[in-house]
Scaffold this active site. Structure first.
Site, mmCIF file in Angstrom:
data_model
loop_
_atom_site.group_PDB
_atom_site.id
_atom_site.type_symbol
_atom_site.label_atom_id
_atom_site.label_comp_id
_atom_site.label_asym_id
_atom_site.label_seq_id
_atom_site.Cartn_x
_atom_site.Cartn_y
_atom_site.Cartn_z
ATOM 1 N N GLU A 14 3.022 70.168 37.884
ATOM 2 C CA GLU A 14 3.501 68.824 37.585
ATOM 3 C C GLU A 14 3.530 68.544 36.089
ATOM 4 O O GLU A 14 4.190 67.619 35.642
ATOM 5 C CB GLU A 14 2.651 67.784 38.322
ATOM 6 C CG GLU A 14 1.177 67.806 38.006
ATOM 7 C CD GLU A 14 0.811 66.850 36.881
ATOM 8 O OE1 GLU A 14 1.544 65.891 36.652
ATOM 9 O OE2 GLU A 14 -0.208 67.086 36.240
ATOM 10 N N GLN A 104 -13.012 59.491 35.188
ATOM 11 C CA GLN A 104 -12.998 60.616 36.114
ATOM 12 C C GLN A 104 -13.118 61.956 35.397
ATOM 13 O O GLN A 104 -13.566 62.931 35.989
ATOM 14 C CB GLN A 104 -11.736 60.565 36.973
ATOM 15 C CG GLN A 104 -11.782 59.472 38.021
ATOM 16 C CD GLN A 104 -10.659 59.573 39.027
ATOM 17 O OE1 GLN A 104 -9.532 59.894 38.696
ATOM 18 N NE2 GLN A 104 -10.964 59.286 40.291
ATOM 19 N N LEU A 287 -6.108 60.176 46.965
ATOM 20 C CA LEU A 287 -7.504 60.577 47.115
ATOM 21 C C LEU A 287 -7.605 62.074 47.395
ATOM 22 O O LEU A 287 -8.558 62.730 46.963
ATOM 23 C CB LEU A 287 -8.186 59.785 48.224
ATOM 24 C CG LEU A 287 -9.684 60.049 48.397
ATOM 25 C CD1 LEU A 287 -10.451 59.690 47.127
ATOM 26 C CD2 LEU A 287 -10.242 59.274 49.579
ATOM 27 N N GLN A 290 -7.932 63.848 44.225
ATOM 28 C CA GLN A 290 -9.177 63.601 43.504
ATOM 29 C C GLN A 290 -10.419 64.146 44.203
ATOM 30 O O GLN A 290 -11.450 64.366 43.568
ATOM 31 C CB GLN A 290 -9.315 62.097 43.255
ATOM 32 C CG GLN A 290 -8.223 61.558 42.358
ATOM 33 C CD GLN A 290 -8.086 60.066 42.436
ATOM 34 O OE1 GLN A 290 -9.065 59.347 42.603
ATOM 35 N NE2 GLN A 290 -6.866 59.575 42.319
ATOM 36 N N HIS A 311 1.175 67.180 42.290
ATOM 37 C CA HIS A 311 0.032 66.893 41.421
ATOM 38 C C HIS A 311 -1.228 67.551 41.982
ATOM 39 O O HIS A 311 -2.003 68.184 41.253
ATOM 40 C CB HIS A 311 -0.143 65.376 41.343
ATOM 41 C CG HIS A 311 -0.960 64.897 40.193
ATOM 42 N ND1 HIS A 311 -2.330 64.918 40.196
ATOM 43 C CD2 HIS A 311 -0.604 64.379 39.002
ATOM 44 C CE1 HIS A 311 -2.781 64.412 39.062
ATOM 45 N NE2 HIS A 311 -1.756 64.082 38.315
#
Length: 341
Positions: A14, A104, A287, A290, A311
């Site tokens: 990405e 993060q 989510l 992540q 991503h």
């Protein structure tokens, strides 16, 4: 100090800032140096923006590391980590850049450190193309708690693009080892809520957004509300939709933009929520991306989501390059199962 060097090409997959942020996180945790070229090569403005530079410098400070190429616009960075030092940190992005992405970046190292930390961040709190503070509070952090760390995210002042001015304080109580988790089945949806938040804009905009959400998702009036802010820099509008079962809440977000109707903002977010309901897996698209990193640090884990984003696939490749962990995908109908071994 690290004895090996991971080489990364920021144009792969990405081609955005996540490659750099994941590399910073894993470099701090593993003690492995890395060098990255072509940073954000697939973006309209390649290279480091203020929020990416803040993440690089914050990571350097937290782990007492060394960095080369840390300037705005730089397309190449070499990062050598030192020893992570938990404690109190305050970082200001200086623009409306995302505070949550900086957070993060630092979190993996601090949630496995040997004592608690507090991070105060100034900048944007509700940005397009980034998790909102609301998303962290309701979706991401509760999932982390099942793995052991206790993280409190306190939104003290909203910050919208382009004015910024937001303030968030995060308190992290770490654990020595993360507990592996599984999240493969979604139970009956029992929690449904939609809130339209506005700063220096008429309440009517929020009401129009909620009217669309009500029609698309069949929410009741008692499940919706308008939140008008008073203490913010500039104007802003964010629509948050929550759907959850007894174990987990997903958050879907629409962002108001100049020249974009309230109806379009709401319909986009509501359609994402409707798609989540259709595919039947517990973990949403964002989510899923992540969760991969903390699950990989735990050594194993498994979850089900919908179609995997590019991503997420790029993020998985960076994780594997640092940890040697394998992130397996399997597909059944509209559901993707991710297993980390």
């Amino acid at each position: 100090m690290a004895t090996t060097m991971v080489q990364l090409d920021g144009s792969v997959g990405e081609g955005g800032g996540q490659i750099l942020r994941t590399a910073l996180s894993l470099s701090m945790v593993t003690g492995t140096s890395f060098s990255i070229t072509n940073i954000r090569a697939n973006r309209p403005k390649p290279g480091l923006l203020r929020q990416h530079l803040t993440a690089v410098l914050a990571a350097r400070d937290v782990c007492n590391g060394e960095v080369q190429g840390a300037t705005v616009g730089s397309t190449e960075v070499t990062f050598t980590p030192g020893t992570v030092s938990p404690g109190e940190y305050h970082f200001s992005i200086g623009t409306a850049g995302s505070t949550t992405l900086v957070f993060q970046t630092l979190l993996p190292a601090l949630m496995t450190a040997d004592s608690p930390s507090t991070i105060t961040l100034e900048g944007g709190t509700h940005n397009m193309f980034a998790p909102t503070v609301h998303f962290l509070q309701r979706s991401f952090v509760p999932m982390l708690a099942r793995m052991g760390p206790k993280v409190d995210v306190a939104l003290e002042r909203y910050g919208f693009y382009p004015a910024g001015g937001g303030l968030v304080r995060m308190r992290i109580k770490p654990v020595s080892m993360l507990t592996p988790i599984e999240c493969v089945v979604r139970d009956e949806i029992t929690h449904r809520r939609a809130i339209a938040t506005l700063a220096s804009l008429p309440a009517e905009i929020g009401k129009r957004e909620l009217h669309i959400v009500k029609n698309v998702l069949a929410l009741g009036d008692h499940e919706m509300g308008v939140n008008q802010l008073k203490d913010t820099d500039g104007m802003g509008n964010v629509l948050g939709i929550e759907l959850g079962d007894a174990n987990h809440v997903e958050v879907f977000t629409g962002f108001g933009q100049r020249g974009v109707s309230a109806e379009h903002v709401a319909r986009s977010a509501a359609n994402e929520a409707r798609d989540y309901l259709k595919y039947g897996a517990p973990i949403g698209t964002y989510l899923a991306d992540q969760l991969m990193l903390p699950m990989a640090l735990a050594g194993e884990g498994r979850f089900c989501t919908g179609p995997l984003s590019r991503h997420a696939e790029t993020n998985a490749a960076v994780i594997e390059s640092f940890l040697g962990t394998r992130i397996h995908q399997s597909h059944t109908d509209r559901i993707t199962q991710i297993e980390i071994v």
